[in-house]
Design an enzyme around this catalytic site. Structure first.
Site, PDB file in Angstrom:
ATOM      1  N   ALA A   1       0.820  -1.218   0.000  1.00 59.49           N
ATOM      2  CA  ALA A   1       0.000   0.000   0.000  1.00 59.49           C
ATOM      3  C   ALA A   1       0.852   1.266   0.000  1.00 59.49           C
ATOM      4  O   ALA A   1       0.498   2.266  -0.638  1.00 59.49           O
ATOM      5  CB  ALA A   1      -0.942  -0.006   1.197  1.00 59.49           C
ATOM      6  N   HIS A   2       1.987   1.239   0.707  1.00 61.78           N
ATOM      7  CA  HIS A   2       2.841   2.428   0.790  1.00 61.78           C
ATOM      8  C   HIS A   2       3.494   2.770  -0.549  1.00 61.78           C
ATOM      9  O   HIS A   2       3.955   3.899  -0.754  1.00 61.78           O
ATOM     10  CB  HIS A   2       3.924   2.219   1.855  1.00 61.78           C
ATOM     11  CG  HIS A   2       4.856   1.073   1.580  1.00 61.78           C
ATOM     12  ND1 HIS A   2       4.425  -0.243   1.559  1.00 61.78           N
ATOM     13  CD2 HIS A   2       6.189   1.042   1.286  1.00 61.78           C
ATOM     14  CE1 HIS A   2       5.453  -1.037   1.280  1.00 61.78           C
ATOM     15  NE2 HIS A   2       6.526  -0.284   1.110  1.00 61.78           N
ATOM     16  N   LEU A   3       3.526   1.802  -1.465  1.00 65.89           N
ATOM     17  CA  LEU A   3       4.128   2.020  -2.783  1.00 65.89           C
ATOM     18  C   LEU A   3       3.090   2.298  -3.870  1.00 65.89           C
ATOM     19  O   LEU A   3       3.455   2.604  -5.008  1.00 65.89           O
ATOM     20  CB  LEU A   3       4.957   0.798  -3.185  1.00 65.89           C
ATOM     21  CG  LEU A   3       6.196   0.508  -2.326  1.00 65.89           C
ATOM     22  CD1 LEU A   3       6.772  -0.858  -2.684  1.00 65.89           C
ATOM     23  CD2 LEU A   3       7.242   1.600  -2.511  1.00 65.89           C
TER      24      LEU A   3
END
EC number: 3.2.1.183
Length: 377
Positions: A211-213
């Protein structure tokens, strides 16, 4: 009369379940109760509950289980609470769920904890994300398994499931794909106002473990689509963690050559897919439905990395240039022969195979007390 409580949370699972829901609804000895929740109830995704209620099932329950951006753990809790209370009220003989979404996990948990039979459709599959863990958890809470093929059977047996409780019915959405009642391409284009003669279909969903990417991946992905110069019909991502960054990028690229929809009716989507030049993204539709129509597909990233990859599928990472190159390759390939590997090659419909299971008295006599079946070690 046997009561079956079913749960649908997305446009995708409803499309796949429709043939089976119709069979249950019209069966003189079965009573369908259908919970409509999840993405169906959200304005962002087109409030697709209307597509479900249009079918006029006798017992339908609408439940909004989340607000935009609510953590998945909280949504799971909300869903379990509602299903538990409704289950206590209607006392179903079976809870039937599909796939790997949290709504299915909630239904399986409620069924198992209330000693009701749980029937899981399309267990034993692999993708490449946390969805695997959810799907396998659902299988371990389920008593009866309706799977697509022999590979799924093998995986469930490895997980300690009893072989006699695993039944191959293929993928129910393939019944819809082969239906003679699908609309024409002209009808679909007119309904959605599509001007394209040639086009590709894009479906790009978040990968929760990455999700952070997702902001970076989404920017690279949609840039590649723009650079390709192809007409693109895009469908909004699902509502997993990371969806906001994908949707934000998607909306930047809307133009005469890039049209986006919150949702497309399943039957209409199939018609568009059948006539597409290619499909691109990370949806399972590119791995399963597209090959059956012989449409080249580009699988991007890790979301489907553990699934069977047919000869019409091109895999690539998230780099803009690599996605661009894959689109050019797909456009040069043309159509392939239909590939029904995923469905096991059985000529019977999924509905026929489902009917065989659901009408067998032994199905209803399966013990709610599960046993782990060891392999011969």
């Amino acid at each position: 009369m046997k009561r079956i409580l079913c749960i649908t949370g997305t446009r995708a699972d409803f499309g796949k379940l429709k043939p089976l829901l119709a069979y249950i609804e019209n069966h003189p000895d079965l009573e369908l109760h259908l919970i409509v929740t999840g993405m169906h109830m959200m304005k962002t995704y087109g409030r697709t509950y209307k597509e479900v209620t249009r079918e006029n099932y006798q017992h339908t329950y609408l439940f909004s289980n989340q607000i935009q951006g609510e953590p998945m753990g909280a949504v799971l809790g909300n869903t379990i609470t509602f299903i538990s209370r409704l289950s206590d009220e209607i006392e179903p003989d079976m809870v039937m769920i599909h796939g790997d979404r949290l709504e299915a996990l909630a239904g399986a948990a409620v069924g198992a904890l209330s000693s009701r039979l749980v029937c899981h459709i399309e267990g034993g599959e692999l993708s490449g994300t946390v969805d695997d863990s959810i799907r396998h958890s659902i299988s371990k809470l389920s008593h009866i398994h309706l799977v697509a093929n022999e590979q799924a059977v093998t995986r469930l047996v490895q997980m300690g499931e009893k072989r006699k409780h695993i039944h191959i019915i293929g993928s129910p959405d393939l019944d819809v794909m082969a239906s003679s009642t699908l609309p024409s391409l002209e009808e679909v284009k007119e309904y959605y106002g599509l001007p394209y003669e040639n086009y590709g279909i894009s479906m790009f969903h978040p990968v929760t473990t990455e999700a952070h990417l997702m902001p970076q991946y989404a920017a690279q992905y949609f840039k590649a689509l723009e650079l390709s110069g192809q007409n693109i019909i895009s469908i909004y991502p699902n509502n997993d963690t990371g969806t906001e960054s994908i949707l934000q990028e998607l909306l930047k690229y809307q133009s005469d050559k890039f049209i986006a929809f919150p949702s497309i009716r399943f039957e209409y989507f199939l018609v568009l897919l059948k006539h597409a030049k290619f499909m691109v993204g990370n949806s399972s539709a590119g791995i399963r439905e597209a090959p059956l129509y012989g449409v080249p597909s580009i699988d991007v990233g890790t979301r489907q990395s553990n699934r069977h990859m047919g000869k019409s599928i091109i895999h690539t990472d998230y780099e803009t240039k690599n996605i661009f190159d894959a689109i050019q390759q797909a456009c040069s390939l043309g159509k392939f022969e239909a590939d029904d590997t995923f469905n096991g090659g059985d000529t019977r419909t999924s509905t026929e195979r489902f009917a065989e299971v659901i009408n067998n008295p032994e199905t209803w006599n399966v013990s709610a007390q599960k046993r782990f079946i060891d392999l011969n070690l």
